[in-house]
Design a protein around this motif. Structure first.
Motif, PDB file in Angstrom:
ATOM      1  N   PHE A   7      -7.339  11.561 -13.115  1.00 29.26           N
ATOM      2  CA  PHE A   7      -6.054  12.023 -11.419  1.00 29.26           C
ATOM      3  C   PHE A   7      -4.798  10.776 -11.305  1.00 29.26           C
ATOM      4  CE2 PHE A   7     -10.211  14.024 -11.681  1.00 29.26           C
ATOM      5  CZ  PHE A   7      -9.879  15.552 -10.443  1.00 29.26           C
ATOM      6  N   ILE A   8      -4.049  11.108 -10.632  1.00 35.33           N
ATOM      7  CA  ILE A   8      -3.530   9.613  -9.546  1.00 35.33           C
ATOM      8  C   ILE A   8      -3.552   9.673  -8.538  1.00 35.33           C
ATOM      9  CG2 ILE A   8      -1.544  10.738  -9.895  1.00 35.33           C
ATOM     10  CD1 ILE A   8       0.076   8.416 -10.953  1.00 35.33           C
ATOM     11  N   LEU A   9      -3.961   8.794  -7.943  1.00 36.46           N
ATOM     12  CA  LEU A   9      -3.075   8.270  -6.583  1.00 36.46           C
ATOM     13  C   LEU A   9      -2.339   8.459  -6.231  1.00 36.46           C
ATOM     14  CD1 LEU A   9      -5.229   8.465  -3.795  1.00 36.46           C
ATOM     15  CD2 LEU A   9      -4.112   5.451  -3.872  1.00 36.46           C
ATOM     16  N   VAL A  10      -1.351  10.053  -5.372  1.00 34.37           N
ATOM     17  CA  VAL A  10      -0.264   9.638  -4.708  1.00 34.37           C
ATOM     18  C   VAL A  10       0.191   9.576  -2.952  1.00 34.37           C
ATOM     19  CG1 VAL A  10       1.674  11.246  -4.578  1.00 34.37           C
ATOM     20  CG2 VAL A  10       0.326  11.470  -6.701  1.00 34.37           C
ATOM     21  N   ASP A  11       0.756   8.796  -2.975  1.00 34.95           N
ATOM     22  CA  ASP A  11       1.224   8.327  -1.622  1.00 34.95           C
ATOM     23  C   ASP A  11       2.006   8.922  -1.066  1.00 34.95           C
ATOM     24  OD1 ASP A  11      -0.666   6.234  -1.186  1.00 34.95           O
ATOM     25  OD2 ASP A  11       0.249   4.967  -1.840  1.00 34.95           O
TER      26      ASP A  11
END
Length: 167
Positions: A112-116
């Protein structure tokens, strides 16, 4: 969330491989129900059932720490948000193989990647503009051939040298 961290000996880093996380940490913890015995190091990992709703800046030890390990339960949907970001799955699930045991399947990995998102109003309506961050999470679960447990081990980390700026 209160940290249970203890100082590590000089020169020691806790960075298990995907295989070690599945085979030694997750399997032993939940199949054999044995307590993790770690001497002279931090107790790793802790349980955090809302890890997908937390920003890494809210984790214990930030900014000194850049890697965290947590046990949590699998969610039906990993799309959970906090006020300005969302963990989104990237890529396909991958098999975690044990090279010392004829590449036996010991786990399943999701990344997973954190997306702002930019907030448009007080109603937390987000724009279509996603801004990927340099925060990632690997979720390791046991394959059904090993166990039908819903426990997973999550590794949250920051990739250094990323071109994205921290907010």
């Amino acid at each position: 969330m209160k940290s249970k961290l203890r100082d590590l000996p000089v020169g020691f880093r806790f960075r298990p491989t995907d295989c070690e996380m599945s085979k030694y940490i997750l399997t032993k913890k939940f199949l054999e129900e044995q307590p993790m015995e770690v001497r002279n190091v931090r107790y790793v990992p802790e349980e955090c059932h809302d890890i997908f709703s937390k920003h890494p800046r809210d984790l214990p030890g930030y900014p000194r720490e850049t890697h965290w390990f947590f046990y949590c339960r699998k969610l039906d949907s990993h799309v959970t948000t906090n006020s300005h970001s969302i963990w989104k799955q990237i890529g396909e699930e991958t098999d975690v193989l044990d090279p010392k045991n004829n590449d036996a399947l010991v786990g399943i990995k999701h990344s997973f990647i954190l997306v702002d998102y930019e907030e448009e109003s007080d109603d937390i309506l987000f724009s279509d503009e996603e801004e990927p961050s340099n925060w990632f999470m690997d979720e390791i679960s046991l394959p059904l051939t090993v166990s039908e447990t819903d426990w997973v081990l999550c590794h949250v980390f920051r990739k250094p040298g990323s071109s994205f700026e921290e907010r």
